[in-house]
Scaffold this active site. Structure first.
Site, PDB file in Angstrom:
ATOM      1  CE  LYS A  93      -1.868   2.463   3.235  1.00 44.28           C
ATOM      2  NZ  LYS A  93      -2.568   2.954   4.426  1.00 44.28           N
TER       3      LYS A  93
ATOM      4  CG  ASP B  14      -7.492   3.192   1.242  1.00 46.01           C
ATOM      5  OD1 ASP B  14      -8.428   2.535   0.714  1.00 46.01           O
ATOM      6  OD2 ASP B  14      -7.449   4.431   1.204  1.00 46.01           O
TER       7      ASP B  14
END
Ligand code: SF4
Length: 225
Positions: free
Chosen positions: A122, A140
């Site tokens: 991420k 996310d």
């Protein structure tokens, strides 16, 4: 309609309603600050990170300062963000790695970014998409939740979700799509009370009506006199 066709329609609509969707972390255009802020954003909001990072940059203006920082001093500053011991260790480790391995330059490949302590896919994708303009699917909490609700994946695992989205979203749209899903997740398709009634993609969403199905806070209680 195939999943891919539906994903493109969702991307079109999200582009229309969130044309300015972007990374919400304040990093002043300094690449390593974006990387460190993203590490700090785990399990908390971007707003919370943006309140704390000015204090962090003031205490440790240069990357070298943070690389040689006493963990306790960093922990005290980032305490409001939660998981402060792990996060302090991660950002000091990341700063040390950058200073010793690249002279402070933030890498521009996934492979190299993943070598940095505390950096997962991420964070790497945030950097690749925001700093380097490369195609990046940033999975996310919002992208994860919305991808499940919209039927783009059946997995809870962020790496698996990224792979599933890769099959549905063209490379040139991936970074914007990630940010637009994030905006929609914060404003409409929220975790606790999705506003399906005012959602402009409800006609193609398999979970349309989810918000109405959920008991409202206080429902079922005997009204107080
Ligand atoms: S219709 Fe409801 S569940 Fe589907 S994306 Fe919109 S708010 Fe989320």
């Amino acid at each position: 309609m195939t999943r891919r066709e539906r994903a493109v329609l969702v991307a079109d609509e999200l582009s229309r309603i969130y044309p300015d969707a972007r990374c919400l972390l304040d990093f002043g255009g300094v690449p390593h600050r974006l990387l460190l802020s993203t590490i700090l954003s785990a399990q908390t909001t971007d707003d919370s990170v943006n309140r704390v990072t000015p204090l962090l940059w003031r205490a440790f203006p240069r990357l070298e300062d943070l690389a040689s920082a006493q963990p306790g001093k960093v922990e005290r500053i980032i305490h409001p963000l939660g998981f402060f011991r792990n996060k302090a260790r991660s950002i000091i480790g990341a700063a040390s790695w950058l200073v010793s391995r690249t002279g402070g330059r933030v890498p521009d490949t996934m492979e190299e970014l993943l070598e940095i302590p505390g950096v997962g896919r991420k964070t790497a994708n945030v950097v690749l998409g925001t700093i380097y303009g490369k195609p990046a699917l940033i999975v996310d909490t919002h992208v994860r939740r919305l991808s499940l609700r919209m039927g783009f994946t059946v997995s809870e695992d962020p790496d698996r979700i990224e792979k599933d989205l890769e099959k549905l979203v063209p490379p040139e749209r991936r970074t914007a799509f990630s940010h637009q899903m994030g905006f929609h997740g914060r404003r409409v398709c929220t975790a606790r009370s999705p506003k399906c009634g005012s959602c402009t993609i409800s006609s193609i969403c398999p979970k349309k009506g989810l918000g109405q199905e959920r008991p409202q806070p206080g429902a079922g209680r005997t009204p107080s006199k």
